[in-house]
Design a protein around this motif. Structure first.
Motif: not given
Length: 498
Positions: A167-173, A178-180
């Motif tokens: 779950e690497p995107t749980s804290s990302l805007p 998109d960058r990840l």
């Protein structure tokens, strides 16, 4: 094509709890495998087994055709398997370079070879798009998104063949998500295998080639993602058909209940005014850092304010937490790990927090009553746990969130301030949380719902407002918004101030 990683019949037990039961999957080089399942299905346990944090009780694993049974995370990394956790595992006071090299510092005759190390770190940072970040920079000064990419760089510097993302995107805007994904696409093109956990099916569709579904620790389905629909995936996850991902509970909106006038705090919110009605679900959209969390914390009096007033039923409220709680305010913090729960305490102790008056009589604590209520809440919100005395830290992230929600519901508040309540929650549980919010509104409660996931705001809320730079820029009935308009409103307001 021969799999890069093959897992066959892996089992793992924690006391009486079976976390994994004969799980099998394959990961191919140059492909992304989405690992899907409800909270407590065994996804994180499987990744920890692959990364050497856990030892399997039974089953076999092979890496590039050779037996693979890592004894530790370092052993797994030495074999080319690295993990990026949902919760950051960086040392904030160390430099970027030291974090990337943590556990792998190169030496020569007992001397740290800084120049060689820095060159390797710079190359790894370049591969994740951080070519302008100085290796000497302090890690804790970087944004959450940048720190997430530093974690990826740390995986790359160990010559990883397989990277596990929990779950690497749980804290990302959205922009950083998109960058990840672009970086994951690049890693895939370089021949790495990626195993990726996410609760967002649209995210899975964007990034993954293959899927494997776990349910209650068992493998229940796998294959190419293009060959299965979202409804079929959800049915595999929950073991039944889910007719409505956004259940609607009929509720009537009454008179104005909560009035906020020109509320201001440093650095935010700034001059926020709004009127919320009885039985209303008010959604708060906006970019990360726009002031959504700060607004909720000020409403709960956790942060000092320099201007403005808060009135409930026409009565001006004192600016302190005790006064707000007594008035019927309840807050669900976004940060369940640090603020939302006492990780070292049991489920029953966490549920009793803030409700001591209910269990204390003449100096005595009624332990049986606490235990009875805890069992009822575990059943009501379907917390997967051994028993009420199990420490919260041993639960999956989603089940921890359920404990935090149950504790809030136990307060029987009038104004519910929910900060990202569905963060890290599987789709089946999200539907239950949406239903719970509708039931609160039907009971005449007022709900303020902060979320970065625009579809749920539009589907669940009666009205939605957009926060930007600490200000409530605009609010409308939810039916008058769409996702694009919400993003335009947030971004346009930011550009006006730039």
């Amino acid at each position: 094509m021969k799999p890069l990683l093959e897992v066959s019949g892996i089992s793992k037990r924690f006391g009486p709890t079976v976390a994994l039961d004969k799980v099998s999957l394959v990961a191919q080089a140059g492909r992304v495998l989405a690992l899907i399942g409800e909270n407590g299905a065994g996804k994180s346990t499987l990744l920890k087994t692959l990364s050497g944090a856990h030892r399997a009780d039974a089953g076999t694993m092979s890496l590039e055709g050779q037996p693979f049974r890592p004894s530790s995370p370092i052993d797994a990394r030495n074999h080319g398997v690295a993990i990026v956790y949902q919760e950051l595992t960086l040392a904030p006071d160390l430099s970027v370079e030291d974090n990337v090299m943590l556990g792998r510092a190169g030496t020569g005759a007992g001397t740290l070879m800084r120049s060689k190390q820095r060159a390797a770190v710079s190359e790894a940072l370049h591969r994740v798009g951080l070519m302008h970040l100085s290796p000497k920079a302090r890690t804790g000064d970087q944004s959450v998104a940048t720190q997430q990419l530093i974690e990826v760089a740390r995986a790359l510097i160990s010559d990883a063949k397989i990277i596990l993302f929990d779950e690497p995107t749980s804290s990302l805007p959205a922009a950083d998500v998109d960058r990840l994904f672009e970086i994951i696409d690049n890693l895939r093109s370089r021949g790495l295998a990626i195993i990726y956990i996410s609760h967002f099916l649209e995210e899975v569709r964007r990034v993954a080639d293959d899927y494997a579904v776990l349910r209650d620790g068992n493998s229940v389905g796998s294959g190419e993602l293009a060959s299965i629909t979202d409804d079929q995936i959800i049915s595999l996850m929950v073991g039944r058909d889910v007719d409505d991902l956004f259940p609607h509970v009929p509720h009537e909106i009454g008179d104005v209940r909560l009035e906020v006038e020109d509320l201001g705090a440093a650095p935010m919110p700034k001059d926020v005014s709004l009127a919320l009605r009885r039985g209303e679900i008010f959604g708060v959209a906006g970019l990360v850092g726009a002031g959504r969390t700060e607004l909720l914390r000020c409403l709960y009096a956790l942060e000092p304010t320099y201007a403005g007033h808060v009135r409930l039923d026409g009565r001006r409220l004192p600016h302190n937490v005790r006064g707000r709680r007594r008035a019927g305010f309840g807050l669900l913090s976004e940060d369940r790990k640090s603020e939302g729960l006492a990780q070292n305490l049991s489920i029953v102790e966490n549920l009793a927090m803030g409700n001591h008056d209910r269990y204390s009589r003449a100096g005595w604590i009624h332990l049986n009553a606490r235990l009875r209520d805890a069992r009822e809440w575990i059943k009501k919100v379907e917390i997967k746990a051994q028993d009420p005395t199990q420490p919260v830290a041993e639960l999956s992230g989603g089940n921890q969130q359920k404990v935090a929600i149950a504790r809030l519901l136990a307060q029987d508040a009038e104004i519910y301030l929910l900060d990202e309540p569905t963060k890290g929650i599987d789709v089946g549980t999200k539907a239950e949380i949406y239903r719970m919010m509708g039931e609160l509104a039907a009971a005449g409660k007022t709900v303020v719902f902060v979320s970065s996931y625009l579809p749920e705001l539009l589907a669940v809320c009666d009205r939605v407002g957009v926060m930007t730079r600490g200000r409530l820029a605009e609010s409308r009935d939810a039916s008058e918004w769409d996702e694009e308009e919400l993003m335009v409103a947030a971004l346009a307001a930011v550009e006006e101030h730039d």
